[in-house]
Write an enzyme that holds these catalytic residues in place. Structure first.
Site, short mmCIF file in Angstrom:
data_model
loop_
_atom_site.label_atom_id
_atom_site.label_comp_id
_atom_site.label_asym_id
_atom_site.label_seq_id
_atom_site.Cartn_x
_atom_site.Cartn_y
_atom_site.Cartn_z
N LYS A 22 14.88 -16.84 13.78
CA LYS A 22 15.42 -17.21 12.47
C LYS A 22 16.70 -16.44 12.19
O LYS A 22 17.72 -17.04 11.81
CB LYS A 22 14.36 -16.90 11.39
N ARG A 91 11.89 -12.52 4.74
CA ARG A 91 11.33 -13.54 5.65
C ARG A 91 11.08 -12.98 7.03
O ARG A 91 11.94 -12.34 7.62
CB ARG A 91 12.31 -14.71 5.78
N GLY A 100 4.27 -21.03 10.29
CA GLY A 100 3.26 -20.69 9.30
C GLY A 100 2.43 -19.46 9.64
O GLY A 100 1.49 -19.14 8.95
N MET A 102 3.59 -16.22 10.06
CA MET A 102 4.03 -14.95 9.51
C MET A 102 4.28 -15.12 8.01
O MET A 102 4.13 -16.18 7.46
CB MET A 102 5.31 -14.51 10.22
N ARG A 333 16.75 -24.33 14.09
CA ARG A 333 16.34 -23.92 15.44
C ARG A 333 16.25 -25.18 16.28
O ARG A 333 16.17 -26.28 15.76
CB ARG A 333 15.00 -23.20 15.41
N HIS A 449 2.27 -28.39 8.20
CA HIS A 449 1.68 -27.43 9.13
C HIS A 449 0.90 -28.13 10.24
O HIS A 449 1.09 -27.85 11.42
CB HIS A 449 0.75 -26.48 8.35
N ARG A 569 -10.75 -33.72 52.57
CA ARG A 569 -12.06 -33.09 52.78
C ARG A 569 -12.95 -34.07 53.52
O ARG A 569 -12.91 -35.27 53.25
CB ARG A 569 -12.71 -32.76 51.43
N ARG A 624 -9.46 -31.36 56.84
CA ARG A 624 -10.21 -30.10 56.90
C ARG A 624 -11.59 -30.37 57.49
O ARG A 624 -12.33 -31.23 56.99
CB ARG A 624 -10.37 -29.52 55.50
N GLU A 742 -7.92 -18.46 52.93
CA GLU A 742 -8.68 -18.45 51.68
C GLU A 742 -9.64 -17.28 51.59
O GLU A 742 -10.39 -17.16 50.63
CB GLU A 742 -9.41 -19.78 51.47
N SER A 761 -2.63 -23.19 55.22
CA SER A 761 -2.70 -23.80 53.90
C SER A 761 -3.55 -22.86 53.03
O SER A 761 -4.69 -22.57 53.37
CB SER A 761 -3.33 -25.19 53.97
N GLY A 763 -5.97 -21.80 50.45
CA GLY A 763 -7.04 -22.36 49.62
C GLY A 763 -7.22 -21.40 48.47
O GLY A 763 -8.02 -20.48 48.51
N ASP A 766 -10.88 -20.60 46.59
CA ASP A 766 -11.72 -19.59 47.20
C ASP A 766 -11.04 -18.22 47.19
O ASP A 766 -11.68 -17.21 46.94
CB ASP A 766 -12.07 -19.99 48.65
N CYS A 829 -3.31 -25.76 48.93
CA CYS A 829 -4.09 -26.95 48.61
C CYS A 829 -5.18 -26.67 47.58
O CYS A 829 -6.06 -27.47 47.36
CB CYS A 829 -4.69 -27.57 49.86
N TYR A 849 5.25 -26.74 51.14
CA TYR A 849 4.78 -27.82 50.28
C TYR A 849 3.62 -27.36 49.40
O TYR A 849 3.00 -26.33 49.67
CB TYR A 849 4.34 -29.04 51.10
P1 ADP Z 1 8.70 -20.12 7.60
O1 ADP Z 1 9.02 -19.32 8.79
O2 ADP Z 1 7.26 -20.24 7.31
O3 ADP Z 1 9.44 -21.43 7.59
P2 ADP Z 1 10.72 -19.12 5.83
O4 ADP Z 1 11.11 -17.72 5.94
O5 ADP Z 1 11.62 -20.10 6.48
O6 ADP Z 1 9.23 -19.28 6.36
O7 ADP Z 1 10.60 -19.40 4.29
C1 ADP Z 1 9.68 -20.20 3.65
C2 ADP Z 1 10.40 -21.17 2.74
O8 ADP Z 1 11.22 -20.50 1.81
C3 ADP Z 1 11.31 -22.10 3.49
O9 ADP Z 1 11.22 -23.38 2.96
C4 ADP Z 1 12.66 -21.52 3.25
O10 ADP Z 1 13.64 -22.52 3.34
C5 ADP Z 1 12.54 -20.95 1.84
N1 ADP Z 1 13.46 -19.85 1.65
C6 ADP Z 1 13.55 -18.76 2.41
N2 ADP Z 1 14.53 -17.95 1.99
C7 ADP Z 1 15.10 -18.56 0.92
C8 ADP Z 1 16.17 -18.22 0.06
N3 ADP Z 1 16.88 -17.10 0.23
N4 ADP Z 1 16.48 -19.07 -0.92
C9 ADP Z 1 15.76 -20.19 -1.09
N5 ADP Z 1 14.74 -20.57 -0.32
C10 ADP Z 1 14.41 -19.76 0.69
MG MG Z 2 -12.21 -23.29 50.19
MG MG Z 3 11.21 -21.73 7.66
#
Ligand code: ADP
Ligand code: MG
Ligand code: MG
Length: 877
Positions: A22, A91, A100, A102, A333, A449, A569, A624, A742, A761, A763, A766, A829, A849
């Site tokens: 991030k 964050r 979701g 962290m 990302r 999620h 086999r 074999r 083997e 080969s 195995g 085993d 194999c 191979y």
């Molecule tokens: P996750 O990794 O679970 O996506 P984020 O750190 O991206 O968590 O944040 C959770 C939500 O909060 C996301 O929708 C993100 O866009 C929003 N968010 C994070 N930082 C800000 C910010 N500075 N202003 C407004 N929204 C934010």
């Molecule tokens: Mg064998």
């Molecule tokens: Mg996010």
């Protein structure tokens, strides 16, 4: 001196190790000139220090204070300043995205004073200020103070009644803030921390600590993410999507993560903050509709998405917020995608001139290809279609409906197929999702999620099937037309179309399999697979052969691209009607009777080989010689005993019972089998070699290779080899004679063994058993799940070759073997031959191979190509 904090202007996307995904990408977007709110990142190194030492590094506090000071300067506001506050989000963000998993806390800096400052700042929008404040206490209470989120949810629901959250007025929200503060006091015995800097400090620690939360640990294990990376923490100036209807928040993909098609894919929610979109608290609108609501922001977003795709040269997913008509980018990302989309996008990017064909091959994986080879539903004809949701993650899943993760785990543990049904999933559902065949939700879009996690795991998922009313407490859901499905009833879900069926829908082959079977590529996906497979084949150095025992398997393997058979086999040739002949062999009392039994078996063996040689049409076939202990071919001890006890036994039954008792072994896998049988039963191997030679004479171009199993000492091999060579010479047939490696001793003495073997080969089934001292059939059922849980290994060594142990023996045997015999041909194999990581190992170790089951052949071809291309990558670096 270590630097623990980086401003967004200092980082870039290559610093994921340090800044997390991030943070690195926020920096990259900042440097691209995109509208990112200012902020800074605390490195994962600081987190590792904190997790190891139990305290943050000394320098950290000072560095954070400096960066915060610079941020305040820039924004012209101080964190939590009473009359005009700067607010920030804290964050998490690790190197690998853990959706979701962290924690994130928004609106840090609010308290009883600054909430008024925020209202003033927004031109007297009290509702917005109190909404932000109640969100802070709610998120902070749950993630930092560890209070059960349900308590806040419940209080909110009580005030809301049937209304939407946006219907709550400033006064109601202010009251809610008091209620929330009361919950905090009650649950922690302390007041909600009013000091903004203290809020921030505690939130940073909570993010660090969340790295070791149970669900994060589970997710890492599942995704094979190392446990010691730690997470970075991003501090970002807040922008507000909850200021009114000219504001909002959304998520988007630069193309369809389900199919790869170009277009606008995303969800948008007016007057909302961050999490609301994915949490499904209100129904989102499709991103296209933003054009109508706020054309300027929409157009800017489209331009930015194009910039990002061209820059990252890949599909990106993004999070954005609009604050009163001003667009802000909050995350991007390289986005997760389905297997089908991965192939389509890779070739589209080639056609757009963004990446080379070499790179396209490295952008897809064997696992993804394998996923495309799964069967799918045959359209569900005759089955009752009860709902349609979003096609969030493809595949066809059938199972009993269950409504909680615990139930999913419980029933799956009893061997049942289950579909996890929820209104929406949350990170606590991860265990249930892993246990289930598929996931069905009634709320949430393609970015929910459930959808994100299921796609990541390659699990079938239908989400947002809104016609369904899911009641978790009653363990049932209802569908239109009075359909009620209770726990345990079978449903079928189609992750490719989004359709949900009542009952079990039969499944059919995938179009990708039909293509491998020889059908012309017509759909885009199959065309993409075709192009990538051709390129992978041209690039790979490793040969790919099949494990096939019958002409039918051999023919299929050839269609799938096998260049030969690496393991044929012979034991199945002793089953069925021929058991009788094996029984005669075992019961034979003298040389004459034994030879008669062998003579009776020989023509059958020859016929089998003729069929296989024909099917392989001039390609090498490694046969074999018989491997399993002979008692496997005899009737069951208990059955025979019962027959004898009840007087129903014939003379032969009685003789067989004696033989079964005589042949009984405590540990048959380490007993009389493989080459040991050949040495103990005169004429057995000779009969097989003769059958091979005769078959080879009958099929023009046949290329048999004779393989001796379970050799541990070169003397064993020499003894059987001599006889085999003589028989082949007499028949005028040219065939290599080689051995399986083997047993650990064979690997350790490979230099000697290579003197008597024209090929090796490995195995590895085993070999893995013997190197680990695991009896596979026993350990997999009894304690492997515990070992996986404990992280003793991230994946079963029977699935992916154990490089550190078994792999070292393989490498040693390759080196010693080639030293004795430079032109030694070497393959593998075991089942590992079709496992992506193991194929890379075989490439790296210089094998000639890999051989695997027919259905894994395309996977092995692709991975062998990818392995070769990643070599040439590093050459140019
Ligand atoms: P996750 O990794 O679970 O996506 P984020 O750190 O991206 O968590 O944040 C959770 C939500 O909060 C996301 O929708 C993100 O866009 C929003 N968010 C994070 N930082 C800000 C910010 N500075 N202003 C407004 N929204 C934010
Ligand atoms: Mg064998
Ligand atoms: Mg996010």
């Amino acid at each position: 001196m270590a630097k623990y904090v980086y401003d967004f202007t200092e980082g870039n996307r290559n610093l994921k190790d340090l800044l997390g995904g991030k943070g690195a990408n926020l920096a990259e977007m900042t440097n691209l000139g995109l509208p990112v709110p200012p902020g800074f990142t605390i490195t994962s190194e600081a987190c590792r220090h904190y997790l190891a030492e139990g305290a943050t590094p000394d320098a950290l506090e000072q560095e954070v204070a400096e960066h915060l000071g610079a941020l305040e300067e820039r924004m012209g506001r101080r964190l939590g300043q009473a009359d005009d506050p700067l607010l920030v989000s804290v964050r998490s963000g690790a190197k690998f995205s853990m959706p979701g998993m962290m924690e994130t806390v928004l609106n840090i800096g609010l308290n009883d004073e600054s909430v008024h400052g925020l209202a003033k700042q927004s031109g007297g929008n009290d509702r917005f200020a109190w909404d932000s404040y109640r969100r802070l206490i709610q998120m902070f209470g749950k993630t930092v103070l560890g209070i059960d989120g349900e308590l806040f949810e419940h209080a909110l629901e009580t005030v809301k009644g049937d209304r939407q959250d946006t219907d709550l007025g400033a006064g109601e929200l202010q009251t809610l803030v008091e209620t929330f503060k009361g919950i905090v006091r009650e649950q922690t015995g302390k007041d909600f921390p009013a000091d903004p800097r203290e809020q921030m400090r505690l939130a940073v620690m909570a993010v660090f600590d969340s790295w070791n939360a149970p669900r994060a640990i589970l997710y890492r294990r599942q995704e094979r993410i190392p446990a010691d990376l730690g997470t970075a923490v991003n501090i970002v100036a807040m922008v507000f999507g909850n200021c009114g209807n000219d504001s909002g928040t959304g998520v988007a993909f630069t193309r369809d993560p389900g199919t790869g098609r170009q277009g606008v894919y995303g969800d948008y929610l007016q007057n909302a903050q961050g999490e609301d979109v994915v949490a499904g608290i209100r129904n989102t609108i499709p991103l296209q509709e933003l054009e109508r609501l706020d054309k300027r922001s929409y157009d800017e977003l489209m331009t930015i998405m194009e910039t990002l795709e061209n820059h990252y040269r890949d599909l990106c997913d993004i999070e954005f917020t609009i604050e009163r008509g001003k667009l802000w980018m909050l995350q991007t990302r390289v986005g997760k995608r389905t297997a089908a989309a991965a192939f389509c996008i890779a070739v589209q990017l080639v056609d757009q001139g963004l990446i080379s064909m070499d790179e396209a091959v490295t952008r897809v994986t064997g696992d993804q290809l394998a996923m495309l080879m799964f069967p799918r539903f045959n359209g569900g004809a005759g089955k009752r279609r009860i709902a349609k949701g979003m096609n969030a993650s493809p595949g066809a899943a059938v199972g009993k409906a269950v409504f909680s993760s615990e139930r999913a785990v419980e029933l799956a543990g009893q061997g049942e197929n289950v579909i996890l049904v929820r209104r929406e999933t949350n990170p606590d559902d991860l265990v249930g999702m892993i246990a289930a065949q598929g996931v069905l939700t009634s709320r949430g879009g393609k970015t929910s999620h459930a959808a994100v996690v299921a796609r990541g795991m390659g699990k079938t998922c239908v989400c947002g099937a809104e016609e369904l009313e899911v009641s978790v407490s009653e363990r049932r859901f209802t569908a239109p037309g009075g359909v009620v499905v209770t726990e345990g009833e079978v449903i079928s879900i189609d992750g490719t179309s989004g359709v949900v069926y009542l009952g079990e829908v039969p499944v059919v082959d995938s179009s990708v399999v039909e293509y491998f079977e020889g059908a012309e590529p017509d759909e885009d996906l199959v065309k993409a697979v075709d192009r990538i497979m051709r390129h992978a084949d041209a690039a790979r150095r490793l040969g790919v052969r099949a494990n096939a025992d019958t002409p039918e398997d051999a023919a299929r393997a050839r269609r799938f691209g096998a260049e030969g058979i690496g393991l044929c086999r012979t034991e199945h040739m002793f089953l069925g009607e021929r058991r009788q002949l094996v029984e005669d062999l075992v019961l034979a009392t003298g040389a004459e009777e034994r030879q008669a039994a062998l003579d009776a078996l020989e023509p059958h063996q020859k016929e089998d080989f003729v069929g296989i040689f024909q099917a392989m049409d001039g390609r090498p076939v490694t046969v074999r010689l018989i491997d399993p202990p002979l008692h496997e071919f005899l009737p069951d001890l208990v059955d025979l005993s019962v027959k004898v006890a009840t007087g129903a036994a014939t003379d032969k039954d009685r003789a067989l019972l004696a033989a079964v008792r005589r042949l009984h072994e405590q540990n048959p896998m380490l007993g009389l089998r493989g080459v040991r049988l050949g040495l103990v039963i005169p004429g057995l191997f000779a009969m097989q070699v003769r059958a091979i030679a005769q078959a080879a004479r009958e099929v023009p171009g046949a290329r048999p290779e004779i393989m001796i199993p379970l050799v541990a000492a070169v003397q064993e091999l020499e003894a059987v080899r001599e006889e085999a060579v003589a028989i082949l010479a007499e028949a005028g047939v040219d065939a290599l004679v080689g051995t399986m490696i083997e047993t650990p001793r064979a690997a350790l003495t490979a230099g000697q063994i290579a003197e008597a073997a024209e090929f090796f080969s490995f195995g590895t089934n085993d070999l893995t058993q013997m190197v680990w001292g695991f009896s596979r059939d026993d350990v997999e059922a009894s304690f492997f799940s515990r070992y996986l849980e404990l992280g003793i290994f991230g994946v079963s060594p029977f699935e992916t070759l154990d490089r550190d142990g078994v792999g070292r023996l393989v490498a040693l045997a390759v080196a010693d073997g080639r030293r004795s015999r430079p032109d030694l041909k070497i393959g593998i194999c075991g089942e590992h031959g079709g496992d992506p990581d193991s194929v890379h190992f075989c490439h790296d170790t210089g094998l000639d191979y890999v051989s695997c089951s027919p259905f894994r052949i395309p996977v092995a071809r692709l991975e062998a190509g990818r392995a070769a291309l990643s070599d040439s990558d590093s050459d140019t670096r």
